[in-house]
Write an enzyme that holds these catalytic residues in place. Structure first.
Site, PDB file in Angstrom:
ATOM      1  N   ASP A  32       0.847  -1.194   0.000  1.00  0.00           N
ATOM      2  CA  ASP A  32       0.000   0.000   0.000  1.00  0.00           C
ATOM      3  C   ASP A  32       0.884   1.246   0.000  1.00  0.00           C
ATOM      4  OD1 ASP A  32      -2.309   1.472   0.053  1.00  0.00           O
ATOM      5  OD2 ASP A  32      -2.721   1.178   2.182  1.00  0.00           O
ATOM      6  N   GLU A  70      -6.643   4.911  -9.043  1.00  0.00           N
ATOM      7  CA  GLU A  70      -7.909   5.481  -8.569  1.00  0.00           C
ATOM      8  C   GLU A  70      -8.502   6.525  -9.512  1.00  0.00           C
ATOM      9  OE1 GLU A  70      -9.736   6.712  -4.251  1.00  0.00           O
ATOM     10  OE2 GLU A  70      -7.875   5.607  -4.509  1.00  0.00           O
ATOM     11  N   LYS A 117      -9.806   1.828  -9.122  1.00  0.00           N
ATOM     12  CA  LYS A 117     -10.291   2.082  -7.759  1.00  0.00           C
ATOM     13  C   LYS A 117     -11.396   3.127  -7.788  1.00  0.00           C
ATOM     14  CE  LYS A 117      -7.716   2.199  -3.862  1.00  0.00           C
ATOM     15  NZ  LYS A 117      -6.593   2.594  -3.002  1.00  0.00           N
ATOM     16  N   THR A 144     -13.255   0.982  -3.096  1.00  0.00           N
ATOM     17  CA  THR A 144     -12.516   1.460  -1.938  1.00  0.00           C
ATOM     18  C   THR A 144     -13.416   2.297  -1.024  1.00  0.00           C
ATOM     19  OG1 THR A 144     -10.453   2.566  -1.305  1.00  0.00           O
ATOM     20  CG2 THR A 144     -11.668   3.538  -3.137  1.00  0.00           C
ATOM     21  N   PHE A 196     -11.850  -0.719   4.951  1.00  0.00           N
ATOM     22  CA  PHE A 196     -10.814   0.065   5.628  1.00  0.00           C
ATOM     23  C   PHE A 196     -10.787  -0.222   7.129  1.00  0.00           C
ATOM     24  CE2 PHE A 196      -9.531   3.893   2.809  1.00  0.00           C
ATOM     25  CZ  PHE A 196      -9.364   3.055   1.720  1.00  0.00           C
TER      26      PHE A 196
END
Length: 336
Positions: A18, A100, A136, A160, A182
């Site tokens: 990440d 993203e 994303k 996400t 998350f």
């Protein structure tokens, strides 16, 4: 010699890095990598990646011509910057990279689809198959609808900013490839809301991912679960066995330097024997559950605002860098 926690984790879970830091990815040797606007903004300010940033800016300037403002050039450049980092990352990992869509499009289905097409077009133009890309998208109702359409076109999506079971089920029913619940941000919310600290299996972020994982395996959904946003290694070890986990370089290092036994916590076979109620999530149910879940409501809103702010910071950073490049170029011309 006993194995590290990271070595044991890799035997049951796909480990993902990440970060936007390519050197950190090379060191960690993950299967896949994920980025987001905040991570790209951080990486763009590192001296070792200045040549990538400058190259993207100069290409954008050339594409738009001399009449374009620095803001226009920066706006185009930021769209290409994540792809440039993605291409560099793909050169050092065997798997996929997540790139993203602009967080400011989170409630715009058509805008999200268009930008996803643009991202895939840029990767494919560079000779990279769409099979190696995850788009994303924020887990809003509108984002999930965009992902449903994209998946039908063979464009794989990573949903996400996912905090609630209603978001997860809607994604699975839409045929999304992967979701990123998350963990750490859920923990943050509960600590602030209750004033309590949570450890191990009591961590509400761990409980949320466990619940989603068991639901998906119980009902045979193809969508895979990738726990994200970890605050400590305890959260990671409690989710050993999850399909994928995306972990920061710092926590990967901690897991790699720690010995000890790592038992499997999430198991698809065990999930199948659990008593779980099946839900169907239409828009009305999604909205009702989202309003009722204060944590999911707050964290989704905050996450979209945070990523949008990171994009604005990145655009400002790029505009400033472009002005510096133009000033340097004009001095060189004057010297000649």
């Amino acid at each position: 010699m006993s194995k590290s926690l990271l070595q044991q984790l890799r035997e049951m879970t796909v480990v993902v890095a990440d970060t936007g830091d390519i050197e950190a990815i090379e060191k960690a040797k993950p299967q896949d990598a994920t980025t987001n606007p905040s991570l790209i903004t951080t990486a763009a300010q590192m001296p070792q990646y200045q040549s990538i940033v400058d190259g993207v800016l100069l290409d954008a300037h050339k594409q738009l011509g001399d009449s374009a403002t620095d803001k226009d050039v920066a706006n185009l450049a930021f769209k290409h910057l994540a792809i440039e980092f993605g291409k560099k990352i793909l050169a050092v990992i065997p798997g996929r990279v997540s790139t993203e869509v602009d967080a400011r499009l989170s409630y715009d289905t058509e805008g999200t689809i268009k930008m996803a097409h643009d991202i895939i077009g840029l990767y494919e133009g560079a000779g990279i198959s769409r099979k190696r890309i995850l788009i994303k998208i924020a887990s809003t109702w509108e984002g999930i609808r965009a992902a449903e359409q994209l998946e039908k076109e063979g464009i794989h999506c990573n949903l996400t900013l996912l905090f609630g079971l209603h978001q997860a089920i809607a994604c699975a029913e839409a045929g999304v490839t992967l979701i990123s619940p998350f963990v750490g941000r859920i923990l943050d919310w509960y600590k602030k809301d209750t004033g309590k600290d949570y450890k191990g299996a009591d961590d509400p972020g761990v409980q949320s991912v466990t619940k989603i994982y068991n639901y998906f395996k119980k009902f045979g959904y193809k969508t895979v679960v990738m726990g994200a946003s970890f605050r400590n290694t305890g959260e990671i070890t409690e989710l050993a066995g999850c399909d994928l986990l995306t972990i920061s370089p710092q926590l990967l290092g901690e897991l790699d330097s720690t010995q000890g036994d790592l038992p499997r916590k999430l198991d698809p076979e065990k999930a199948k024997s659990l008593e779980i109620e099946k839900l169907t999530i239409d828009k009305a149910t999604f909205d009702k559950m989202h309003e009722a879940d204060r944590m999911a409501h707050d964290k989704l809103k905050e996450g979209i605002e945070g990523f949008s702010k990171a994009l604005e910071s990145l655009e400002q950073l790029l505009a400033k860098r472009l002005a510096e490049l133009e000033s340097r170029e004009s001095k060189l011309v004057s010297a000649d």
